[in-house]
Design a protein around this motif. Sequence first.
Motif, mmCIF file in Angstrom:
data_model
loop_
_atom_site.group_PDB
_atom_site.id
_atom_site.type_symbol
_atom_site.label_atom_id
_atom_site.label_comp_id
_atom_site.label_asym_id
_atom_site.label_seq_id
_atom_site.Cartn_x
_atom_site.Cartn_y
_atom_site.Cartn_z
ATOM 1 N N GLY A 1 -8.398 11.005 8.993
ATOM 2 C CA GLY A 1 -6.955 10.747 9.022
ATOM 3 C C GLY A 1 -6.614 9.305 9.339
ATOM 4 O O GLY A 1 -5.490 8.862 9.107
ATOM 5 N N VAL A 2 -7.582 8.556 9.857
ATOM 6 C CA VAL A 2 -7.363 7.134 10.133
ATOM 7 C C VAL A 2 -7.106 6.386 8.814
ATOM 8 O O VAL A 2 -6.324 5.426 8.785
ATOM 9 N N ILE A 3 -7.716 6.828 7.733
ATOM 10 C CA ILE A 3 -7.569 6.138 6.441
ATOM 11 C C ILE A 3 -6.139 6.238 5.911
ATOM 12 O O ILE A 3 -5.519 5.204 5.629
ATOM 13 N N PRO A 4 -5.566 7.440 5.759
ATOM 14 C CA PRO A 4 -4.177 7.474 5.284
ATOM 15 C C PRO A 4 -3.204 6.841 6.281
ATOM 16 O O PRO A 4 -2.212 6.241 5.887
ATOM 17 N N LEU A 5 -3.510 6.943 7.568
ATOM 18 C CA LEU A 5 -2.656 6.304 8.562
ATOM 19 C C LEU A 5 -2.649 4.791 8.381
ATOM 20 O O LEU A 5 -1.592 4.160 8.346
ATOM 21 N N ALA A 6 -3.811 4.197 8.215
ATOM 22 C CA ALA A 6 -3.901 2.739 8.044
ATOM 23 C C ALA A 6 -3.258 2.286 6.739
ATOM 24 O O ALA A 6 -2.527 1.293 6.720
ATOM 25 N N THR A 7 -3.492 3.015 5.647
ATOM 26 C CA THR A 7 -2.891 2.607 4.381
ATOM 27 C C THR A 7 -1.371 2.733 4.434
ATOM 28 O O THR A 7 -0.655 1.924 3.850
ATOM 29 N N GLY A 8 -0.873 3.726 5.149
ATOM 30 C CA GLY A 8 0.575 3.872 5.299
ATOM 31 C C GLY A 8 1.179 2.771 6.151
ATOM 32 O O GLY A 8 2.246 2.248 5.840
ATOM 33 N N ILE A 9 0.499 2.398 7.217
ATOM 34 C CA ILE A 9 1.005 1.339 8.094
ATOM 35 C C ILE A 9 1.029 -0.001 7.384
ATOM 36 O O ILE A 9 2.001 -0.749 7.478
ATOM 37 N N PHE A 10 -0.034 -0.305 6.640
ATOM 38 C CA PHE A 10 -0.128 -1.604 5.974
ATOM 39 C C PHE A 10 0.531 -1.636 4.594
ATOM 40 O O PHE A 10 0.557 -2.681 3.949
ATOM 41 N N ARG A 11 1.045 -0.491 4.120
ATOM 42 C CA ARG A 11 1.719 -0.381 2.820
ATOM 43 C C ARG A 11 0.829 -0.824 1.663
ATOM 44 O O ARG A 11 1.309 -1.350 0.659
ATOM 45 N N PHE A 12 -0.450 -0.607 1.793
ATOM 46 C CA PHE A 12 -1.393 -1.039 0.768
ATOM 47 C C PHE A 12 -2.517 -0.031 0.646
ATOM 48 O O PHE A 12 -3.153 0.337 1.637
ATOM 49 N N CYS A 13 -2.779 0.415 -0.585
ATOM 50 C CA CYS A 13 -3.879 1.327 -0.852
ATOM 51 C C CYS A 13 -4.829 0.674 -1.855
ATOM 52 O O CYS A 13 -4.471 0.490 -3.020
ATOM 53 N N PRO A 14 -6.040 0.295 -1.417
ATOM 54 C CA PRO A 14 -6.971 -0.354 -2.339
ATOM 55 C C PRO A 14 -7.405 0.549 -3.497
ATOM 56 O O PRO A 14 -7.765 0.056 -4.562
ATOM 57 N N ALA A 15 -7.338 1.855 -3.331
ATOM 58 C CA ALA A 15 -7.723 2.774 -4.405
ATOM 59 C C ALA A 15 -6.722 2.739 -5.560
ATOM 60 O O ALA A 15 -7.053 3.133 -6.678
ATOM 61 N N TYR A 16 -5.512 2.272 -5.330
ATOM 62 C CA TYR A 16 -4.508 2.170 -6.384
ATOM 63 C C TYR A 16 -4.769 0.982 -7.318
ATOM 64 O O TYR A 16 -4.318 0.972 -8.447
ATOM 65 N N LEU A 17 -5.458 -0.042 -6.835
ATOM 66 C CA LEU A 17 -5.644 -1.274 -7.602
ATOM 67 C C LEU A 17 -6.306 -1.080 -8.967
ATOM 68 O O LEU A 17 -5.781 -1.563 -9.975
ATOM 69 N N PRO A 18 -7.454 -0.409 -9.072
ATOM 70 C CA PRO A 18 -8.105 -0.297 -10.384
ATOM 71 C C PRO A 18 -7.262 0.450 -11.419
ATOM 72 O O PRO A 18 -7.415 0.255 -12.610
ATOM 73 N N PHE A 19 -6.353 1.292 -10.951
ATOM 74 C CA PHE A 19 -5.536 2.099 -11.854
ATOM 75 C C PHE A 19 -4.157 1.484 -12.102
ATOM 76 O O PHE A 19 -3.386 1.999 -12.904
ATOM 77 N N GLY A 20 -3.828 0.422 -11.388
ATOM 78 C CA GLY A 20 -2.536 -0.235 -11.555
ATOM 79 C C GLY A 20 -1.370 0.582 -11.052
ATOM 80 O O GLY A 20 -0.246 0.430 -11.519
ATOM 81 N N ILE A 21 -1.622 1.445 -10.085
ATOM 82 C CA ILE A 21 -0.571 2.317 -9.557
ATOM 83 C C ILE A 21 0.231 1.575 -8.497
ATOM 84 O O ILE A 21 -0.323 0.904 -7.639
ATOM 85 N N ARG A 22 1.542 1.713 -8.565
ATOM 86 C CA ARG A 22 2.459 1.187 -7.545
ATOM 87 C C ARG A 22 3.540 2.230 -7.334
ATOM 88 O O ARG A 22 4.187 2.638 -8.293
ATOM 89 N N THR A 23 3.752 2.660 -6.104
ATOM 90 C CA THR A 23 4.819 3.614 -5.833
ATOM 91 C C THR A 23 6.017 2.942 -5.186
ATOM 92 O O THR A 23 6.983 3.605 -4.858
ATOM 93 N N CYS A 24 5.944 1.627 -5.023
ATOM 94 C CA CYS A 24 7.084 0.905 -4.461
ATOM 95 C C CYS A 24 7.858 0.241 -5.599
ATOM 96 O O CYS A 24 7.298 -0.061 -6.654
ATOM 97 N N PRO A 25 9.151 0.006 -5.384
ATOM 98 C CA PRO A 25 9.941 -0.629 -6.442
ATOM 99 C C PRO A 25 9.494 -2.068 -6.682
ATOM 100 O O PRO A 25 9.057 -2.758 -5.766
#
Length: 70
Positions: free
Chosen positions: A36-60
């Motif tokens: 659970g530390v992983i989703p907590l950290a990605t949520g706090i920092f607003r950055f998910c490295p797993a999204y990068l290769p797929f070009g996913i962005r959920t922010c405007p």
Amino acid sequence: MQANLGSIDRTIRILAGLGLIAATLSGAIGTWGWVGVIPLATGIFRFCPAYLPFGIRTCPMRTNTPKGKK
């Protein structure tokens, strides 16, 4: 590191991370709950490295338009 998590995605990640950590600390689940530390950290920092290769962005997307001009 540019933000790639939107507010809903971020909220879900923080709540899920805190829930897993709390369940581990209370003894409801085993030590795997520390993941659970992983989703907590990605949520706090607003950055998910797993999204990068797929070009996913959920922010405007931000625009470069100055305030007051369209």
